[in-house]
Design a protein around this motif. Sequence first.
Motif, PDB file in Angstrom:
ATOM      1  N   UNK A  26      -0.273  -9.745   2.151  1.00 33.92           N
ATOM      2  CA  UNK A  26       0.399  -8.547   1.648  1.00 33.92           C
ATOM      3  C   UNK A  26       0.607  -8.604   0.129  1.00 33.92           C
ATOM      4  N   UNK A  27       0.865  -9.792  -0.429  1.00 31.26           N
ATOM      5  CA  UNK A  27       1.003  -9.900  -1.888  1.00 31.26           C
ATOM      6  C   UNK A  27      -0.313  -9.521  -2.556  1.00 31.26           C
ATOM      7  N   UNK A  28      -1.422 -10.073  -2.039  1.00 30.55           N
ATOM      8  CA  UNK A  28      -2.737  -9.747  -2.595  1.00 30.55           C
ATOM      9  C   UNK A  28      -3.036  -8.250  -2.446  1.00 30.55           C
ATOM     10  N   UNK A  29      -2.774  -7.705  -1.241  1.00 30.69           N
ATOM     11  CA  UNK A  29      -3.022  -6.287  -0.985  1.00 30.69           C
ATOM     12  C   UNK A  29      -2.190  -5.417  -1.913  1.00 30.69           C
ATOM     13  N   UNK A  30      -0.924  -5.823  -2.123  1.00 31.22           N
ATOM     14  CA  UNK A  30      -0.035  -5.027  -2.973  1.00 31.22           C
ATOM     15  C   UNK A  30      -0.502  -5.034  -4.436  1.00 31.22           C
ATOM     16  N   UNK A  31      -0.990  -6.182  -4.914  1.00 34.22           N
ATOM     17  CA  UNK A  31      -1.515  -6.251  -6.286  1.00 34.22           C
ATOM     18  C   UNK A  31      -2.680  -5.274  -6.443  1.00 34.22           C
ATOM     19  N   UNK A  35      -2.644  -1.937  -8.797  1.00 34.94           N
ATOM     20  CA  UNK A  35      -3.705  -1.764  -9.798  1.00 34.94           C
ATOM     21  C   UNK A  35      -4.376  -0.399  -9.630  1.00 34.94           C
ATOM     22  N   UNK A  36      -4.678  -0.070  -8.377  1.00 39.00           N
ATOM     23  CA  UNK A  36      -5.299   1.221  -8.074  1.00 39.00           C
ATOM     24  C   UNK A  36      -4.365   2.376  -8.445  1.00 39.00           C
ATOM     25  N   UNK A  37      -3.103   2.234  -8.117  1.00 40.00           N
ATOM     26  CA  UNK A  37      -2.109   3.268  -8.432  1.00 40.00           C
ATOM     27  C   UNK A  37      -1.984   3.465  -9.937  1.00 40.00           C
ATOM     28  N   UNK A  38      -1.989   2.340 -10.671  1.00 39.33           N
ATOM     29  CA  UNK A  38      -1.886   2.382 -12.133  1.00 39.33           C
ATOM     30  C   UNK A  38      -3.053   3.161 -12.736  1.00 39.33           C
ATOM     31  N   UNK A  66       2.731  -3.998 -12.490  1.00 37.50           N
ATOM     32  CA  UNK A  66       2.433  -4.743 -11.259  1.00 37.50           C
ATOM     33  C   UNK A  66       3.536  -5.732 -10.914  1.00 37.50           C
ATOM     34  N   UNK A  67       3.907  -6.581 -11.859  1.00 41.01           N
ATOM     35  CA  UNK A  67       4.839  -7.668 -11.544  1.00 41.01           C
ATOM     36  C   UNK A  67       6.272  -7.182 -11.302  1.00 41.01           C
ATOM     37  N   UNK A  68       6.666  -6.083 -11.918  1.00 44.80           N
ATOM     38  CA  UNK A  68       8.009  -5.539 -11.640  1.00 44.80           C
ATOM     39  C   UNK A  68       8.110  -5.138 -10.170  1.00 44.80           C
ATOM     40  N   UNK A  69       7.024  -4.580  -9.631  1.00 44.41           N
ATOM     41  CA  UNK A  69       7.029  -4.171  -8.216  1.00 44.41           C
ATOM     42  C   UNK A  69       7.004  -5.378  -7.285  1.00 44.41           C
ATOM     43  N   UNK A  70       6.166  -6.348  -7.589  1.00 42.61           N
ATOM     44  CA  UNK A  70       6.093  -7.547  -6.738  1.00 42.61           C
ATOM     45  C   UNK A  70       7.454  -8.250  -6.691  1.00 42.61           C
ATOM     46  N   UNK A 135       3.134   5.570  -1.354  1.00 39.98           N
ATOM     47  CA  UNK A 135       2.257   6.109  -0.313  1.00 39.98           C
ATOM     48  C   UNK A 135       1.331   5.026   0.251  1.00 39.98           C
ATOM     49  N   UNK A 136       0.653   4.285  -0.646  1.00 39.06           N
ATOM     50  CA  UNK A 136      -0.276   3.250  -0.190  1.00 39.06           C
ATOM     51  C   UNK A 136       0.447   2.082   0.494  1.00 39.06           C
ATOM     52  N   UNK A 137       1.622   1.723  -0.020  1.00 37.90           N
ATOM     53  CA  UNK A 137       2.394   0.637   0.597  1.00 37.90           C
ATOM     54  C   UNK A 137       2.770   0.986   2.026  1.00 37.90           C
ATOM     55  N   UNK A 138       3.349   2.168   2.222  1.00 38.53           N
ATOM     56  CA  UNK A 138       3.773   2.594   3.555  1.00 38.53           C
ATOM     57  C   UNK A 138       2.569   2.762   4.481  1.00 38.53           C
ATOM     58  N   UNK A 139       1.483   3.310   3.949  1.00 41.37           N
ATOM     59  CA  UNK A 139       0.274   3.512   4.767  1.00 41.37           C
ATOM     60  C   UNK A 139      -0.279   2.194   5.289  1.00 41.37           C
ATOM     61  N   UNK A 140      -0.343   1.198   4.392  1.00 44.83           N
ATOM     62  CA  UNK A 140      -0.863  -0.106   4.797  1.00 44.83           C
ATOM     63  C   UNK A 140      -0.005  -0.720   5.895  1.00 44.83           C
TER      64      UNK A 140
END
Length: 622
Positions: A26-31, A35-38, A66-70, A135-140
């Motif tokens: 999930x950490x890798x997926x979230x990064x 990145x895609x969202x950015x 990225x890192x603020x979200x992680x 959106x992508x976080x919840x979808x995953x």
Amino acid sequence: MSFQKFSNSFFHNLFKPTYLKRFFFFVFSDVVIFLLSYILSFSIRFSINELVSQYETFNLFLPIFIFSKIIMLLLFDIYAISWKYFSMNDALKMFCAILFAQIIAYISAYIFFRNHFIIILSRSVFFLDFFISLFFLVSLRSFKRIMILMMNKKSESKEKIIIYGAGDGGEQMLREMLKKESTYDPVAILDDNKNKWSMRIHGIPILGGLQEIKKVMKKSGAKAVLIAIPSINKEKLKEIFKYLEKEEIKDIKILPSVQELLSGKLTLNNVKNIDITDLLGRESINLDKAQIGAYLRNQVILVTGACGSIGSEIFKQVLEYEPQKILALDINETELFYLDNKTPNELKSKVEMVLADVREKERVDEIFRDNNIDIVFHAAALKHVSMCEKFPLEAIKTNIQGTYNLVNASMNKVKRFLFISTDKAVNPSSIMGGTKRIAEFIVTSSGIGKTIFSSVRFGNVLGSRGSVLPIFEEQIKSKKPVTITHPDMKRYFMTTKEAVQLCLETAGGAKGGEVFILDMGEPILIREIAENMIKMYGYKPYKEIKIIFTGKRKGEKIFEELFRAEERVKNTRFEKIFRVIGSNRIEYSLIQGIVNEFLRIENHEKAKDLLQKYISGFKYEE
């Protein structure tokens, strides 16, 4: 080890889910997501030429976004959530984590890269990034749960069911039913609140009120209904049951009451078929638990008849009030063994099983001599009218002599003594009722001195051993005729749990020498109970399952009473408990002579004569 076994083991361990693997996935997926969202946020906000000209600035802000979200996802413990059971609470936590991350990113970017911030970053980028990331976080994380729900919908082996009640109870049960391991397939929800109609809960539609039940069942193919309203009162439940019964719906399920569910959350294990006790039981009472705990805590307590319906419930409830010790006395060795086995291991140090007969004076005296007993709940008795008629001398030995032995052993030694009497002791018409009335005399006449003696009367206990409910149930399951002695036979009923709760309050509030009665509600026709039970099993009374009236038995009354005409009842400070005023007593100095007189009886006729001698209103029913 062969190469094939090694490779199988390697790949099995590689893909076996563990917390650490899930965390890194999930950490890798979230990064990747961030990145895609950015990139998408900037692409929507700026043109290609603007992005190319500010490429270095674009890369400068990337680590902050990225890192603020992680970091916030870690702080909000998002990576510890099992996404198989993803819920709205989890989505809310994720929403808060990303929101705080965006605030931190905005402040950090402004402080550390102020010049670049002013040139290229606009607030719309932060808003776009926030919603795209979320959106992508919840979808995953919803993907696994959605797949499970889709598989559940395809399952044809599950029982189709309609849920009545779109409140919290209905939502929790729906959530449980939608899990992969559930055996239910919820197809619709019904609720009488019109504001909820046409809404959906977890994708299941609310199709109207209870009046739509027949149409919905026909359309969906469902055969069962779950009344998912734990807070429902008994009158409303009866009303719903009658409506469903009229619509010829046979498979009706319910949840336990709110009070029974306080110890934990709702699960499918709470679902049960509706039975007659749900309709006959009454509203929950407000117990004075502080008062009960005050006199039971750290006390040595003796429960006689501890393996019977009432005695075992007293044993169970008293354990909740942290006594120093409970002595569970019974003559039934097998049932004592089972009671001991059912006692939780952490409480066994407080429990002692006592195999003894209350009719044996020396054994009773020995028990009191060896234990510093504080409180006695005397529930041991011969209680079945027909058996006491066949064996009157045994009824006298247990109900009269046994009570006398316990009272004598308790006098001026124990603090409180509560005798469990019966409504059959009022104007008794049987050996059983008469011997229990004499036992009342023994107890109430002893209410002088250091020990507080009292008695409590109540009627039939729902589902107790030998009561009509298990007998009717066995007859209906075997498709045999249900047998009732008389069509007009009425009885008072209450649940075992409620009866014992009131007994515990009664014992704590007694002053000495009283007879208490419990509010039993209205008497109920035995015939109506039989009819309802037959309907609950899906049969038609008198047609598919016959009801046969066998004739009144010896000593049996058509109606039971809780107090005599010359007695009055007075309210106590406890809900549903009343004190009987004007109950006859016998001088305690005469009690031993009376007991000895009963013990000299040789036959049934002499037993009747002696009961008539000492009990005004004793009228034997042939």
